[in-house]
Design an enzyme around this catalytic site. Structure first.
Site, short mmCIF file in Angstrom:
data_model
loop_
_atom_site.label_atom_id
_atom_site.label_comp_id
_atom_site.label_asym_id
_atom_site.label_seq_id
_atom_site.Cartn_x
_atom_site.Cartn_y
_atom_site.Cartn_z
CB VAL A 274 0.96 -5.32 5.35
CG1 VAL A 274 0.37 -6.03 6.57
CG2 VAL A 274 0.82 -3.81 5.50
N GLY B 91 0.84 -1.20 0.00
CA GLY B 91 0.00 0.00 0.00
C GLY B 91 0.86 1.23 0.00
CE LYS C 199 1.54 0.72 7.45
NZ LYS C 199 0.41 1.63 7.68
CG ASP D 88 -5.85 8.74 4.58
OD1 ASP D 88 -6.56 9.37 3.77
OD2 ASP D 88 -5.02 7.89 4.23
#
Length: 357
Positions: A23, A18, A38, A129
């Protein structure tokens, strides 16, 4: 991937990528559960964001926010890894793609999201976010909010130099030049855009501009879901320019919860040896005490409120007004304060069932 991780975590072979990094999905052999580890792809700015994410997740305890379990340092390249709850389900983009969405389904999804954001704000954090693909359904169909890479602490580091966020979901104030301060209201705005997106109806084009144009934005009442007007009013306010007049996420959560529990609330009044129950089967209780005062309490399916008042009547030592909502737990007093201990005291308690998700 050549990340050195503690031996208790055994890679399953699943790797997710991402914008904030990679991850690794592992099996925690000590606690026998899948976890998501992560890492970040680069040092510098991304590493600073990762530290923010760790600090944020450590503070939050919520049914609707992903949990952090562990933190470790990769001795090979000195990168930090965080071990967090692995949510294997679909993100919320899948919800808006359903062929038909009922009002009850829609309100339950909004309730879960608003509950999670409320819990985040209660810890003094701003997510920054909020968007459908930063939320997932877990195996029990419970929504979890994740990705705290842009999180900031209210009153501490709640400003940024230049734009940071996701276009289309970012509040208009985030597009200002120079040092940009922000508040919880940016999450409220993003929640409003998310609420529109999840309706399955295309987000109005003016809201997708950079910055968004908030003049003549269609009302949530125009959606085919037939959203109750009080909820429409609150959702419409999430998308206004004046950030100080956007509603708090806790107010949104409370209203959505009330509608999901419509006609399921119960209240108990105790007056001496007498008890009075209010619910959908008995919506009105009248208390008339000669020489003291009169009070009628009504349940409208959402709230318990004062339907009629006469004489010296107080709730938690405050003068009662007709139409006033009663708090969850309070003491109702009949009689002028000059009567002292001879006044009449009535306890009032609301028992709220839990929203079934």
């Amino acid at each position: 991937m050549s990340n050195r991780i503690p031996s208790r975590y055994v890679p399953t072979g699943k790797v997710l990528t991402g914008g904030m990094g990679e991850v690794l999905i592992c099996q925690d052999t000590s606690l026998e559960r899948e976890v998501a580890i992560k890492f970040i792809q680069n040092v510098g700015e991304d590493q600073r964001r990762l530290f923010d994410e760790i600090a944020a997740l450590q503070k939050i305890r919520s049914k609707h926010v992903v949990q952090i379990f562990d933190v470790f340092l990769n001795e090979v390249d000195r990168r930090i890894g965080i071990v967090q709850e692995y949510i294997s389900g679909n993100d919320l983009t899948s919800f808006s793609e359903k062929q038909s969405i009922s009002l009850n389904e829609y309100l339950k999804v909004l309730y879960q999201i608003s509950s999670g954001i409320s819990d985040i704000h209660a810890q003094g954090l701003i997510h920054r976010d909020v968007k459908p693909n930063n939320m997932k359904f877990d195996r029990s169909n419970i929504i979890k909010i994740f990705d705290f890479g842009l999180a900031r602490f209210s009153g501490r580091n709640d400003s940024t130099l230049g734009f940071a966020g996701t276009p289309g979901f970012a509040a208009p104030e985030l597009y200002r030049s120079g040092l940009v301060p922000f508040t919880n209201a940016v999450d409220t705005y993003a929640f409003g855009i998310t609420a529109w997106y999840l309706s399955g109806i295309k987000i109005p084009e003016p809201l997708l501009r950079r910055p968004p144009n908030l003049t003549n934005v269609p009302s949530f009442g125009s959606l085919p879901l037939r959203i109750p007007q009080p909820i429409v009013n609150l959702l419409d306010r999430t998308l206004i320019e004046d950030l100080n007049n956007r509603p708090s996420m806790s107010d949104i959560t409370n209203l959505l919860g009330n509608y999901l529990l419509k006609d399921q609330h119960r209240a108990l009044l105790v007056y001496g040896r007498e008890t009075y129950n209010l619910s959908r089967t008995r919506r009105l209780v009248k208390l008339d005490v000669q020489n003291y005062g009169s009070l009628h309490v009504r349940y409208d399916g959402l709230n318990f409120l004062i339907d009629f008042v006469s004489g010296a009547v107080f709730v938690n030592n405050q003068v009662v007004q007709r139409g006033q909502l009663l708090p969850k737990d309070c003491v109702i007093t009949l009689g002028d304060p000059s009567r002292g201990a001879n006044r009449i005291f009535i306890t009032f308690d609301i028992s709220n069932p839990e929203v079934v998700l």
